[in-house]
Design a protein around this motif. Sequence first.
Motif, PDB file in Angstrom:
ATOM      1  N   UNK A  59      54.379  51.834  -3.664  1.00 48.36           N
ATOM      2  CA  UNK A  59      55.352  51.419  -2.762  1.00 48.36           C
ATOM      3  C   UNK A  59      56.671  51.467  -3.503  1.00 48.36           C
ATOM      4  N   UNK A  60      57.613  52.323  -2.837  1.00 46.34           N
ATOM      5  CA  UNK A  60      58.994  52.528  -3.208  1.00 46.34           C
ATOM      6  C   UNK A  60      59.842  51.296  -3.128  1.00 46.34           C
ATOM      7  N   UNK A  61      61.101  51.162  -3.597  1.00 46.43           N
ATOM      8  CA  UNK A  61      61.946  50.282  -3.082  1.00 46.43           C
ATOM      9  C   UNK A  61      62.294  49.544  -4.668  1.00 46.43           C
ATOM     10  N   UNK A  62      63.207  49.878  -5.293  1.00 48.39           N
ATOM     11  CA  UNK A  62      63.845  49.101  -6.506  1.00 48.39           C
ATOM     12  C   UNK A  62      65.152  48.372  -6.183  1.00 48.39           C
ATOM     13  N   UNK A  63      65.841  48.697  -5.062  1.00 44.50           N
ATOM     14  CA  UNK A  63      67.053  48.001  -4.792  1.00 44.50           C
ATOM     15  C   UNK A  63      66.637  46.901  -3.620  1.00 44.50           C
ATOM     16  N   UNK A  64      66.865  45.690  -3.923  1.00 46.42           N
ATOM     17  CA  UNK A  64      66.391  44.623  -3.099  1.00 46.42           C
ATOM     18  C   UNK A  64      66.938  43.346  -3.110  1.00 46.42           C
ATOM     19  N   UNK A  65      67.090  42.686  -2.216  1.00 47.10           N
ATOM     20  CA  UNK A  65      67.074  41.034  -2.073  1.00 47.10           C
ATOM     21  C   UNK A  65      66.238  40.415  -1.409  1.00 47.10           C
ATOM     22  N   UNK A  66      65.905  39.138  -1.482  1.00 48.31           N
ATOM     23  CA  UNK A  66      64.920  38.247  -0.743  1.00 48.31           C
ATOM     24  C   UNK A  66      65.017  36.831  -1.196  1.00 48.31           C
ATOM     25  N   UNK A  67      64.092  36.105  -1.058  1.00 45.16           N
ATOM     26  CA  UNK A  67      64.076  34.823  -0.763  1.00 45.16           C
ATOM     27  C   UNK A  67      62.569  34.419  -1.362  1.00 45.16           C
ATOM     28  N   UNK A  68      62.414  33.473  -2.609  1.00 49.92           N
ATOM     29  CA  UNK A  68      61.227  33.030  -3.149  1.00 49.92           C
ATOM     30  C   UNK A  68      60.467  32.182  -2.207  1.00 49.92           C
ATOM     31  N   UNK A  69      59.433  32.603  -1.796  1.00 46.58           N
ATOM     32  CA  UNK A  69      58.298  31.750  -1.049  1.00 46.58           C
ATOM     33  C   UNK A  69      57.268  31.341  -1.440  1.00 46.58           C
ATOM     34  N   UNK A  78      61.558  24.792  -8.971  1.00 48.02           N
ATOM     35  CA  UNK A  78      62.761  24.962  -8.467  1.00 48.02           C
ATOM     36  C   UNK A  78      63.299  26.060  -7.653  1.00 48.02           C
ATOM     37  N   UNK A  79      62.435  27.310  -8.052  1.00 52.42           N
ATOM     38  CA  UNK A  79      62.726  28.656  -7.490  1.00 52.42           C
ATOM     39  C   UNK A  79      62.302  28.721  -6.048  1.00 52.42           C
ATOM     40  N   UNK A  80      61.586  27.870  -5.648  1.00 53.44           N
ATOM     41  CA  UNK A  80      61.373  28.035  -4.021  1.00 53.44           C
ATOM     42  C   UNK A  80      62.332  27.904  -3.283  1.00 53.44           C
ATOM     43  N   UNK A  81      62.385  28.961  -2.343  1.00 50.19           N
ATOM     44  CA  UNK A  81      63.676  28.671  -1.374  1.00 50.19           C
ATOM     45  C   UNK A  81      64.869  29.534  -1.817  1.00 50.19           C
ATOM     46  N   UNK A  82      64.892  29.871  -3.217  1.00 53.82           N
ATOM     47  CA  UNK A  82      66.352  30.541  -3.702  1.00 53.82           C
ATOM     48  C   UNK A  82      66.297  31.700  -3.241  1.00 53.82           C
ATOM     49  N   UNK A  83      67.355  32.331  -3.039  1.00 48.07           N
ATOM     50  CA  UNK A  83      68.070  33.462  -2.510  1.00 48.07           C
ATOM     51  C   UNK A  83      68.050  34.409  -3.966  1.00 48.07           C
ATOM     52  N   UNK A  84      67.295  35.684  -4.016  1.00 44.08           N
ATOM     53  CA  UNK A  84      67.373  36.056  -5.569  1.00 44.08           C
ATOM     54  C   UNK A  84      67.566  37.617  -5.278  1.00 44.08           C
ATOM     55  N   UNK A 131      62.215  37.935 -14.288  1.00 44.10           N
ATOM     56  CA  UNK A 131      63.249  39.157 -14.020  1.00 44.10           C
ATOM     57  C   UNK A 131      64.289  38.679 -12.692  1.00 44.10           C
ATOM     58  N   UNK A 132      64.202  37.472 -12.346  1.00 47.79           N
ATOM     59  CA  UNK A 132      65.014  37.174 -11.266  1.00 47.79           C
ATOM     60  C   UNK A 132      66.619  36.616 -11.727  1.00 47.79           C
ATOM     61  N   UNK A 133      67.432  36.969 -10.721  1.00 45.06           N
ATOM     62  CA  UNK A 133      68.671  36.322 -10.784  1.00 45.06           C
ATOM     63  C   UNK A 133      68.954  35.697  -9.656  1.00 45.06           C
ATOM     64  N   UNK A 134      69.382  34.292  -9.730  1.00 51.17           N
ATOM     65  CA  UNK A 134      69.680  33.526  -8.407  1.00 51.17           C
ATOM     66  C   UNK A 134      71.040  33.384  -7.930  1.00 51.17           C
ATOM     67  N   UNK A 135      71.054  33.837  -6.575  1.00 54.89           N
ATOM     68  CA  UNK A 135      72.372  33.968  -5.854  1.00 54.89           C
ATOM     69  C   UNK A 135      72.641  32.470  -5.265  1.00 54.89           C
ATOM     70  N   UNK A 136      73.928  32.275  -4.780  1.00 51.76           N
ATOM     71  CA  UNK A 136      74.290  31.364  -4.290  1.00 51.76           C
ATOM     72  C   UNK A 136      73.389  31.292  -2.785  1.00 51.76           C
ATOM     73  N   UNK A 137      73.358  30.078  -2.278  1.00 54.18           N
ATOM     74  CA  UNK A 137      72.589  30.016  -1.106  1.00 54.18           C
ATOM     75  C   UNK A 137      73.106  30.451   0.114  1.00 54.18           C
ATOM     76  N   UNK A 138      74.299  30.803   0.193  1.00 55.74           N
ATOM     77  CA  UNK A 138      75.153  31.483   1.389  1.00 55.74           C
ATOM     78  C   UNK A 138      75.286  32.807   1.182  1.00 55.74           C
ATOM     79  N   UNK A 139      74.795  33.479   0.277  1.00 56.67           N
ATOM     80  CA  UNK A 139      74.874  35.067  -0.282  1.00 56.67           C
ATOM     81  C   UNK A 139      74.516  35.758   0.870  1.00 56.67           C
ATOM     82  N   UNK A 140      75.488  36.709   0.967  1.00 52.59           N
ATOM     83  CA  UNK A 140      75.279  37.863   1.785  1.00 52.59           C
ATOM     84  C   UNK A 140      74.010  38.823   1.476  1.00 52.59           C
TER      85      UNK A 140
END
Length: 335
Positions: A59-69, A78-84, A131-140
């Motif tokens: 499954x390709x796809x190495x550029x991504x953003x998402x939310x920890x579920x 504490x990572x649950x719900x984080x934008x990453x 491997x995660x980097x956490x973003x601000x909750x309001x990140x685009x």
Amino acid sequence: MSRSVVVDRPGASRLAEGEQPVPGAGEVLVKVSAAGLCGSDRELFEGGRPAGFVSYPVTPGHEWSGTVVAAGPQTDPGLLGACVVGEGHRGCLVCGPCRDGFPNLCLSGYDETGFTRPGAFADHLLLPARLLHVLAPDADMRAAALLEPAAVVASAVRHAALRPGETAAVVGAGTLGMLALQLLAAASPARLVAIDPRAERGAAAEEAGATSFLSPGEAADGTFDVVLETAGAPGTAHAAVALSRRGGRVVVTGIPADPDDTVPTALLVTRALTLHTVFGSGPADWAYAVRAFTSGVLRPAALITHELPLTDFEKALALSATPGAGKILLRPDLD
């Protein structure tokens, strides 16, 4: 259920459905917000990826953003719900390069999300929490999908070490080139030139921070303190070296399809150039890119031209080869 694009072999893709992955110890499950299409994804599909740098089916796809579920055992709840966003290279963490902070150069071999491990052209992505980097909750989150190529550019910019008042040139005005212009502009260069044969890229390059836009051959050789090569076309590394002044710094990021592409040793030596190359990115590069994104220095949203549903993977590949196409995103929520 969870869907994923699977490339079984070059030229053959399908949309697979299966049970939602369950994270193990130290792992998280991420709901994918957006995943960017890269030229290397097209190589993967067409069979042009070098041996050892892809494992079919994948499954390709190495550029991504998402939310920890979901978070597995021994993972910070504490990572649950984080934008990453997340690094792709799976280093062994034991060898010298890994311990020095360069898992992208791991001596145990190449192992990367989207090429040898399942990637983000899917509803969900499973990966180690480290491997995660956490973003601000309001990140685009659309723009955040471009932080993987931004981390590669961050590696190049960190090697270049541009100082305020110096001159710089960026060879290539694609995604990497535009991101490089944004980061280099933040260093207040006296002159920042974008070089690309596609005149239609000029306005976007100047928006990204270029003080001028030139076609190949229009910039004077031997005049720039720093030159970043981002095009990966035959001859562009040679051009980057030629543009650099004596004692200058050159960083090459592109990999041309021509295996016989060369850079003249005489030019490197007689100008006493410092030459760096970049393959992937390490944790420090990711941290640099995420900080630049959070502060507004890095503005990837401007590079997005198309957003398609997950089911349009092959359509997105065809679109990526057309004039005017910038960064193309696959978004599971559009299906």
